[in-house]
Design a protein around this motif. Structure first.
Motif: not given
Length: 298
Positions: A53-80
């Motif tokens: 729980d603790e490490l996963l919560a930290e990764m979610i908070e820092k945007g180090r997750t799959l959905e954060a990557y997909l949002a940046l890539k396909l919605i915000n048109k960035q190059k994460p």
């Protein structure tokens, strides 16, 4: 040798999918492989099991997750950078005095919402559903497939049902393991899954048809239960038929408290043999050998 992609999926939930991903990932790592688990399930079950729980919560908070990557890539048109979302050495389990070489690309609770937003965004840009599928396929090919140059095995833990990312993962994997309890409801979902992904793609000549037929792994098997024995016999007969839509693995994953306990994150570092006990020789080693034989033709 290029690494192999293994998708673990089913239309139905509660059929031992997460258990299979965790134990197979750790068993492959104990066999000497470098393994990456990619969590495509918004329930994030495998992420919690491996990271806690603790490490996963930290990764979610820092945007180090799959959905954060997909949002940046396909919605915000960035190059994460996808690699920045991968957490190395995530398992506490050790083998022969060394931690398992097991990494994780986690998901969080917003994955399903991000998948919907991607569809809304691209539809608003006049993309057809076929073109949206093409965009997701391109992301998979450009960013996920190259990870096979770093890892020997990449396990894709798919969400129940057929989400956009699940469908892409199933179609792009070198091997699809469909976990199923040998009972009426679980195998009903199996037949629907095979019909939707494999048979329909074959009939339509889809360019994204899966590479090969799925391999069914029987899970939570109880030999003393008559329905389980009878269903297993039926699955075996269906898999041997000329028009079979799937192949059946010889390995059976039993209903066992030790395997359920193996999913619970621990504050200590258990050894691989202590964590899985007799199931190392009875289940995990045979499963690893069978999977390797399918993927490498031995």
């Amino acid at each position: 040798m290029t690494g192999k992609l293994i998708a673990v999926a089913n239309m139905k939930g509660g059929v031992g999918k997460t258990t299979t991903v965790v134990m197979l990932a750790e068993a492959l790592a104990a066999d000497g492989a470098k393994v990456l688990v990619v969590d495509l399930d918004p329930q994030a079950s495998v992420s919690v099991c491996l990271a806690g729980d603790e490490l996963l919560a930290e990764m979610i908070e820092k945007g180090r997750t799959l959905e954060a990557y997909l949002a940046l890539k396909l919605i915000n048109k960035q190059k994460p950078a996808l690699a920045a979302r991968i957490h190395g050495q995530v398992s506490l389990t050790t083998h022969k005095g060394e931690p398992l070489a097991l990494s994780l690309l986690p998901s969080g609770p917003y994955l399903r919402m991000v998948e919907r937003e991607i569809i809304y965004e691209l539809t608003g840009q006049k993309y057809s559903m076929h073109a949206i599928e093409g965009q997701l396929w391109k992301v998979f090919q450009d960013d996920f497939v190259p990870l096979a140059e770093t890892y020997d095995y990449i396990l894709l833990d798919c969400a129940p049902g057929i989400s956009p990312m699940t469908e892409i993962a199933v179609r792009g994997a070198d091997l699809v393991l469909v976990t199923s309890i040998p009972d009426f409801l679980s195998t009903y979902g199996l037949n629907a899954f095979v019909e939707t992904i494999w048979r329909r793609s074959s009939k339509q000549g889809s360019r994204l048809a899966p590479k090969s037929a799925p391999h069914v792994l029987v899970t939570r098997y109880q030999h003393q239960v008559r329905q389980h024995r009878e269903t297993l016999e039926r699955l075996s007969a269906e898999a041997e038929a000329e028009d079979a839509g799937f192949k059946l693995l010889r390995t059976r994953v039993p209903q066992a408290a030790a395997l359920a306990d193996a999913l619970v994150p621990s504050d200590v570092s258990p050894t691989f043999s202590a964590k899985y006990g007799v199931h190392v020789s009875n289940v995990l080693i045979p499963l690893v050998e069978e999977v390797k034989g399918i993927l490498h033709g031995s």
